[in-house]
Each structure stands twice: as C-alpha cells, then as structure tokens.
Design an enzyme around this catalytic site. Sequence first.
Site, PDB file in Angstrom:
ATOM      1  N   LYS A   1       0.820  -1.229  -0.018  1.00  0.00           N
ATOM      2  CA  LYS A   1      -0.110   0.165   0.068  1.00  0.00           C
ATOM      3  C   LYS A   1       0.861   1.105  -0.155  1.00  0.00           C
ATOM      4  O   LYS A   1       1.858   1.048   0.391  1.00  0.00           O
ATOM      5  CB  LYS A   1      -0.797  -0.156   1.101  1.00  0.00           C
ATOM      6  CG  LYS A   1      -1.890   1.019   1.430  1.00  0.00           C
ATOM      7  CD  LYS A   1      -3.051   1.010   0.752  1.00  0.00           C
ATOM      8  CE  LYS A   1      -3.858   2.390   1.014  1.00  0.00           C
ATOM      9  NZ  LYS A   1      -4.826   2.814  -0.186  1.00  0.00           N
TER      10      LYS A   1
ATOM     11  N   CYS B   1      -2.715   8.399  -7.874  1.00  0.00           N
ATOM     12  CA  CYS B   1      -3.821   8.358  -6.957  1.00  0.00           C
ATOM     13  C   CYS B   1      -4.685   9.213  -7.545  1.00  0.00           C
ATOM     14  O   CYS B   1      -4.572  10.557  -7.561  1.00  0.00           O
ATOM     15  CB  CYS B   1      -3.438   8.559  -5.698  1.00  0.00           C
ATOM     16  SG  CYS B   1      -4.747   8.521  -4.401  1.00  0.00           S
TER      17      CYS B   1
ATOM     18  N   LYS C   1       4.252   4.267 -11.675  1.00  0.00           N
ATOM     19  CA  LYS C   1       2.364   3.838 -11.727  1.00  0.00           C
ATOM     20  C   LYS C   1       1.746   5.017 -12.547  1.00  0.00           C
ATOM     21  O   LYS C   1       1.790   6.051 -11.719  1.00  0.00           O
ATOM     22  CB  LYS C   1       1.986   3.328 -10.377  1.00  0.00           C
ATOM     23  CG  LYS C   1       0.542   2.730 -10.884  1.00  0.00           C
ATOM     24  CD  LYS C   1       0.060   2.090  -9.617  1.00  0.00           C
ATOM     25  CE  LYS C   1      -1.158   1.613  -9.641  1.00  0.00           C
ATOM     26  NZ  LYS C   1      -1.770   0.792  -8.466  1.00  0.00           N
TER      27      LYS C   1
HETATM   28  C1  LIG Z   1      -9.501   0.578  -1.854  1.00  0.00           C
HETATM   29  C2  LIG Z   1      -8.388   0.615  -3.071  1.00  0.00           C
HETATM   30  C3  LIG Z   1      -7.301   1.246  -2.506  1.00  0.00           C
HETATM   31  C4  LIG Z   1      -6.110   1.548  -3.327  1.00  0.00           C
HETATM   32  N1  LIG Z   1      -5.050   1.960  -3.061  1.00  0.00           N
HETATM   33  C5  LIG Z   1      -4.010   2.394  -3.745  1.00  0.00           C
HETATM   34  C6  LIG Z   1      -2.738   2.731  -3.380  1.00  0.00           C
HETATM   35  O1  LIG Z   1      -2.517   3.046  -2.288  1.00  0.00           O
HETATM   36  N2  LIG Z   1      -1.634   2.975  -4.292  1.00  0.00           N
HETATM   37  C7  LIG Z   1      -1.622   2.761  -5.566  1.00  0.00           C
HETATM   38  O2  LIG Z   1      -0.789   2.948  -6.243  1.00  0.00           O
HETATM   39  N3  LIG Z   1      -3.010   2.057  -6.026  1.00  0.00           N
HETATM   40  C8  LIG Z   1      -3.954   1.944  -5.350  1.00  0.00           C
HETATM   41  N4  LIG Z   1      -5.221   1.316  -5.552  1.00  0.00           N
HETATM   42  C9  LIG Z   1      -5.374   0.838  -7.018  1.00  0.00           C
HETATM   43  C10 LIG Z   1      -4.897  -0.541  -7.349  1.00  0.00           C
HETATM   44  O3  LIG Z   1      -3.618  -0.882  -6.951  1.00  0.00           O
HETATM   45  C11 LIG Z   1      -5.246  -0.859  -8.697  1.00  0.00           C
HETATM   46  O4  LIG Z   1      -4.323  -0.151  -9.726  1.00  0.00           O
HETATM   47  C12 LIG Z   1      -6.526  -0.860  -9.152  1.00  0.00           C
HETATM   48  O5  LIG Z   1      -7.463  -1.039  -8.239  1.00  0.00           O
HETATM   49  C13 LIG Z   1      -6.949  -1.629 -10.721  1.00  0.00           C
HETATM   50  O6  LIG Z   1      -6.742  -2.954 -10.492  1.00  0.00           O
HETATM   51  P1  LIG Z   1      -7.985  -3.630 -10.190  1.00  0.00           P
HETATM   52  O7  LIG Z   1      -9.041  -3.783 -11.326  1.00  0.00           O
HETATM   53  O8  LIG Z   1      -7.263  -5.263 -10.151  1.00  0.00           O
HETATM   54  O9  LIG Z   1      -8.758  -3.660  -8.859  1.00  0.00           O
HETATM   55  C14 LIG Z   1      -6.134   1.034  -4.867  1.00  0.00           C
HETATM   56  C15 LIG Z   1      -7.300   0.411  -5.204  1.00  0.00           C
HETATM   57  C16 LIG Z   1      -8.550   0.419  -4.517  1.00  0.00           C
HETATM   58  C17 LIG Z   1      -9.635  -0.343  -4.908  1.00  0.00           C
END
Ligand SMILES: Cc1cc2nc3c(=O)[nH]c(=O)nc-3n(C[C@H](O)[C@H](O)[C@H](O)COP(=O)(O)O)c2cc1C
Length: 368
Positions: A46, A154, A191
């Site tokens: 995270k 973010c 990212k």
């Molecule tokens: C609840 C939540 C918290 C997230 N927190 C972060 C974070 O702290 N840092 C980050 O780079 N991406 C964060 N993301 C994005 C995820 O790493 C990922 O890029 C995004 O959810 C797309 O992938 P998925 O379709 O598999 O969920 C977060 C996503 C969710 C759902």
Amino acid sequence: MAAQLTVTFAGLRFENPFLLASAPPTESDSNILRAFDAGWGGVVTKTIGLHPVVNVDGPKTKFLRSTPDSPHLSMKKRPGTALHSSWNWELISDKPLDWWLPRIARIKAAHPDRILVASIMAGSGSDDELGHWQMLTKACQEQGADAVELNLSCPHMDRKDMGSNIGQDSALISTVTQAVKEVAKVPIFAKLTPSTTDIVVEARGAFLGGADVISSSNTFPSLPLIDPESLDFEMNVDGYVSSGGLGGPAILPLSLAKMAQLTQSFPDKAFSGIGGVAEFAHALNYFLLGCGTVQLCTAAMLDLAIGPNVIKQLKQGMLDAMDKHGWSSLDDFRGLARDRVVTHSKIRRPDAKAYHGGYDAEGYARPV
Ligand SMILES: Cc1cc2nc3c(=O)[nH]c(=O)nc-3n(C[C@H](O)[C@H](O)[C@H](O)COP(=O)(O)O)c2cc1C
C-alpha cells in the site's frame, strides 16, 4: 521442457509473474506474509507517504454489481448478482513510514525469494518535496525492498502536485523519476494514471527520467451512481461525494487499450499490467500485449482479502495455457498480440473496397 512460471522482470527474478497491487490486500505485514504463503510472486505495498493521512468518515470501498437479464446496477448487496466494478476513495496508507520500515525488513527476512515492491508518494512542488521522494526511496531500499513503485496516479488528491495530478504532467513525472533515480539502487516502477489524453506522453516522461518499469492502470476517476429512491449517491458522507477510482472487471478493456498504446510505442521497455484481472484468461491479454508482470487488487479483495484462490487459478491457468499452446516460458508468448492493434483503415473490408481512413472514401467530404 517443463513449463516455467518464473520470469525475470526489470532484472528481478519472480517465482511467477503475478503481484498484488498497492491497495488494501497489501496494507499490512500480516496480509503480505499471508499473500506470499498463498503463492503470489510479488506484492506492491500500500502506498507509503510522509504526510498525515485521514480517510473519509465511512466506507472507503464498495462494489457495484449487475443483475442478470436486467440493466440494473447498484452497490446494494443482493443475491444472484455479478461484479461490475469496485469504487474507492481510499487515500494512501494511514500507517507512517516508521511503522512500515521494520515490517519491510521482516517480510524480506521471512520471504527472501519473493519480490517486495515499496509503493511511495510525496508532493512535487518544491526541492524539499523532491527530497521526500528520495528519502522514502532510500529508507525502503535500505530495509530490503526489491524495487520502488512511484505512485503518480492516486485519483483523489486535492493537491495539484500529488498523485494523478503529477501523472498528468510529463515534465513533473520526469523530474520526480529523475530525483528518485539519483538515489535508487533498485529498479523504479512508475505507476501512471489512465486519466490522461495520451498516456504515451506521460510514459515518455517517466522513461526520460530513468524509470525501469511502467505500471498501468491505476483506477479510473469516476462517481458512484445515484440511488433513484433516496436521490443520494450510493456512497457519500453527509450527502456529499468526491471523485474516486473505478477498478475491477469494468476497467479491463479500458486498461488494455492504454497498455496497447504503451507497449506499441515502447516495445523494448518493461510493463506491469493492472486493471480488471480476476483469472488467467484476463492476465493473458496483458502478457500478449507485451507485459512482463500483472498486478491485481479488486479480485483479491473479494477473495479472503489477499486472493489465495485467485493466485492458485492464475498459476494453474498459466500452466494449462502453456501446456496447450506448447510454450515453455512467458518469453514464448509475451507480446504476440501487440502488433495486431492497428489503425481502422488497416482492417480488411468485406469486398476488398479500399477505405483510406476517411480521407478519400465515398460518403466522406473531400478535403477542400
Ligand atoms: C480500495 C483501493 C485502494 C487502493 N489504494 C492504492 C494505493 O494506495 N496506491 C496505488 O498505487 N494504487 C491503489 N489502488 C489501485 C490499485 O492498485 C489498482 O491499480 C486498481 O485497483 C486497478 O486494479 P483492479 O482492477 O485489479 O482493482 C487502490 C485500489 C483500491 C480498490
């Protein structure tokens, strides 16, 4: 030769190319240790920052679900529904750097063969703030992080010099990446946000700054739906909502389009695909477009918080596909579909009539 799940990516050896993305599944050492025990090849922590983080007063993530044979979409829990997407407005880790550092060391001591990527974020409005990126990088690599991922994506930062606001500015991306590279001894992942006109421009900025890997996508800026009965957003605090991030199945095709642009523009660079992956068939898209690893969040959140069943299926699915197609490693199929994405006029017409992208075809105005 027996099929191999191992991959070398950015100079790092991964036991398999599947990582938990930076998100709730990687918010603590206990989760990360469980994830490695379950078989994930790597995790991205995270995002760790320096500023105080206070989340909204209420749920930070919910899941939008569809009803079969009906157009109905809602976050309300009800039986017999299918997942459409996740929506979140969670900020970066609310745990401070001092909390993370000893834990990074302990995780690496317990799992020296797994890849631990530290996700970090700071501001970028001054030299002091660029120094914060350097400080975070040095601190995490000293504790044994194998790589550092820069959160330039973010979607819910108010500050103009943070998160996806950096990710929309190729010059700032270069500046931050270059500052980090000055002190980095480990590979640097950048990212990026999908919320940009031409992601190739931002990726070029990251590579010019020295990034070793581009990770894409973070969540897509979006709003929850309004409930037609209460007229409230399905997620809100005191009736108010703010832009948050969409993840899960709905973004798979969108993220793939971004990834195709990236891998075609930089065929020799390393990419980590993210967005909407829940099973190997989904991950295969990213690999065939040229990615060397794939990251997941939403599917893992819904599977005992860290995705033990998901990683099992991903690994078995990859072995089965390799067996079926006669591939012995990811190198045999990485990028196979990359050049199949072409301009519209290159797609064959049924009766061999030429179409020149609208420039001189019947039905389109001739240039004057
Ligand atoms: C609840 C939540 C918290 C997230 N927190 C972060 C974070 O702290 N840092 C980050 O780079 N991406 C964060 N993301 C994005 C995820 O790493 C990922 O890029 C995004 O959810 C797309 O992938 P998925 O379709 O598999 O969920 C977060 C996503 C969710 C759902």
